[in-house]
Design a protein around this motif. Sequence first.
Motif, PDB file in Angstrom:
ATOM      1  N   ALA A 552     -43.963 -38.679   8.312  1.00 42.97           N
ATOM      2  CA  ALA A 552     -42.868 -39.504   7.778  1.00 42.97           C
ATOM      3  C   ALA A 552     -43.399 -40.651   6.932  1.00 42.97           C
ATOM      4  CB  ALA A 552     -42.024 -40.039   8.929  1.00 42.97           C
ATOM      5  N   VAL A 586     -40.846 -29.815   5.381  1.00 40.17           N
ATOM      6  CA  VAL A 586     -39.406 -29.885   5.136  1.00 40.17           C
ATOM      7  C   VAL A 586     -38.900 -28.625   4.456  1.00 40.17           C
ATOM      8  CG1 VAL A 586     -39.135 -32.369   5.098  1.00 40.17           C
ATOM      9  CG2 VAL A 586     -39.880 -31.178   3.032  1.00 40.17           C
ATOM     10  N   GLU A 605     -36.044 -35.551   8.615  1.00 40.01           N
ATOM     11  CA  GLU A 605     -37.214 -35.488   7.734  1.00 40.01           C
ATOM     12  C   GLU A 605     -36.796 -35.035   6.336  1.00 40.01           C
ATOM     13  OE1 GLU A 605     -40.814 -35.951   8.349  1.00 40.01           O
ATOM     14  OE2 GLU A 605     -39.780 -37.233   9.792  1.00 40.01           O
TER      15      GLU A 605
END
Lengths: 782, 99
Positions: A552, A586, A605
């Motif tokens: 992240a 992702v 995310e």
Amino acid sequence: MSDSFFGFDTTLPPLNVDQSTGLRTGEQQDETEEEEVERKIKDFSLESGENFEDYEQNIDLDQLEEEADDLNDETFGNVGDIGQDFDFTESTAKIVDTIKKEEEIYVGRRESTMSDKGEEQSRRRPSYAALWGNDSDIIFNGKSNHSNEIVGAPSLSESPISPSIWGSFHAPSSRTEGGIIPTSFENSHHYTPPQTSPPPLGFGPPLHPSVRTPMSLEEIEAQLHRQAGVPEKRMLSLAEVEAALLSINGRPPPPQHLMYSNNETPFRDHENPNFLEQEAAYREQEAAYREQEAILFHKEKKRRDRQRKLVEMSRYNGLMTQSDKDFINRIQISQLVTDDPYADDFYYQVYTAIRSRQPQPSISTFSPQLGGSGFMGHERGRHRSRGSESGLLKMQQQVLRIVNDARRKPKLTQLSLEGALGKIALNSVRNPRQLLQVSSKSNDIHHVGPSNGSGSIHSQHQKIPSISSHGVIDHRKILKSIENVYTAVLALEELRRNQPPLPRPYADHERVAVERWNEDYVELAKTMWEELRVTEMSGCYPHPFISVLSVAKGKKVIPRVIRHCLPEQIFNLITVLVSNFETLDVCKGAIWGPQGNVSPAMLEEVELFMNTVVPPLLQFVAESPLRIVIGLFGLFIERNNIVWVARSKVGLAFLTMFLSRAEILKQGGGAMQGLPPPEELEMIQWQDLYNRLFSLLQNHFLSLYPPFMIGIDDMYVWQFLAAMAVGASTEQQHVLVTEVRERVLETVIQASRLSADKASHKIANVNLFLNALGLDASQLKV
Amino acid sequence: MLFYSFFKTLIGQQVTVELKNDLAITGILTSVDQFLNIKLDEIRAVDDAKYPHMMAVKNCFIRGSVVRYVQLPASAVDTALLQDAARREAQQPTTGGAH
């Protein structure tokens, strides 16, 4: 009688100038007054039917004597010849000292002193003297009263001599001549209002004029009556005078009035029912007074409380000198002061800068004492007034000195005294006592030795969605490199803030500063770029940069990194991203299965990626010529399983991005950005790529959607389909419509069952696609 | 100094300070110092029924060492910036062991 009056006067203690002038005017006044008195007496006798002839004759006699002025000198000279009855001065002169001593006491209890008549003779005067003396002082001091107000003049003239007038003139005459006194008194009430009205002007303390003066008047009157033996009813007339006085004054003191009405109302209630209205008025007034009084009382109480507190506190006034205070201040400030606010007070500095968008001061302190915010900058100081500016300047200098001192001798963290067992830790705000002692040595062993902490490493690997078949990429290493990126970015941002101004010509040191800054900047940017590991060709899978993007905070740093990147570097970055797209967390983690099995954490995310990584890349693509778009698009299709990638939101977003940019360029949108129109060859290349994409996705368009009833907004799919539809040929459009027809109808039907705003959103989504085809949802017949 | 720096930005915001004696006070932060002593204004005990004597108190000074938690208004906290600030704090050369 008048002889005795004047004779009395001559033995008085010497008068000052004012008093003597007052005396003289008083004489004249007396003469005119006496004429007036005669006239009034006549009138009164006519009205009342009483015969005042005797008195008149008496007065006439007096006047006859008085007219013989030529004998006055003799009269004055021979005080002794006149009967001892009138020689008050001599008797009083004997006890003058005692009188003076006792004067205050007599003033205090005047009423009680009047019991004895013999004593009264001697004592009355001092009590009067005290009365008049005080008041005449006030009057004489307030000369303006005398000159401006006619009312004040008689009282002024009377006051110095009145002791003798009342003490000697009236007293004997009243003793012998009974009725005169009331008459003269009433007359005086008539034609010399000064006797009654002056008291509020000059007599007594100004706060309670009507309380004190009536008392003195009453007293005088009582004495007069006692001497004259006048019937009690005259007292009533004086009470009336007093009432008139109050009404003349216009503003009777509320408490007295209140008492008055309190006492009166019950009587009136019983005696006379006609007073009901008046009573109501009284009650109202009373209530108003009470309210007012309560408010006043409350205010007064508050004020007193505050006063008391202030007094209490003022005991400690001046306990510390200014230098003491400065010393304490210095102790506190020295803890807080810093030469680099961005290092020590970073959060506050940047936060306030972001929130207020104010220019940053060059020097700042931590101290909350200095200015509200603890800021002390040139920017702010300039706007202040001179006084506070100099104060600030002093403070600033002091702070600078503290900073320099602190720099010269770095703070010790430990102190070992000679002969002491152990060390003394010097804990401070900057150097708090550490609760955890983690030695860096063991940390390193844990990090390097593969056998030592393999369990934890494995658990870390399970966390990150990476396939570690070729070459293990340690998750920690990725985290470490992300932190390094952050470090470099922070340093770069700080450099940007401290960017030196453009060098002026012939200012070598400025030029050197700029050059050094540029070097530093390039150096840091290079470090950052290397830590990002975009160009690293380690052959490991996934690509290190993709691993960075899988965390992240790695995603979050991208927009800040790109600000310090050159266009080639951004192109590099986006190339690496596009060619390794399907390894992106992702992408591969957020592909909808038929049942919809994307975790909420992954959806977060995805959102983060869409909000952080996509916008700067979109901006880059939106400024690129068709050549670059074709290159990236080609790579995207080539290197990834496009049917699979397109089922992720980010994959579809990238496709949409390329498609729409290409469409804009095809339609000549690049001219606005100064780009040459795309060449024929590029157009053909693009069309080839488009057809390839279409054929790849054909029969899979419906699978791009997230599961229908899962409540995910499918706008991005409609956007993609719209982008596809715009560039599609007629047959391709037909294919598109046929494939997604079912979804369109489903959505429209669903929308008809939803609330208005949700429905309009759904319809708008569908229209994105339908409008691209030249259709509209309203044309559909459900 | 990060916490001091951080709390300074919350001045004027409404916070709830939970003390180690389980008293929780909501009020407007008026000032904070390097010891994280806190001054609150317009205070109110969260559980006024349990602490009726707090009803009359309008403002207070709280010694930093008796604070257990401070509940912050989320809108007044810039978490990204806070992360950066923490990084900077960690980067400072003296911070490794001593500072």
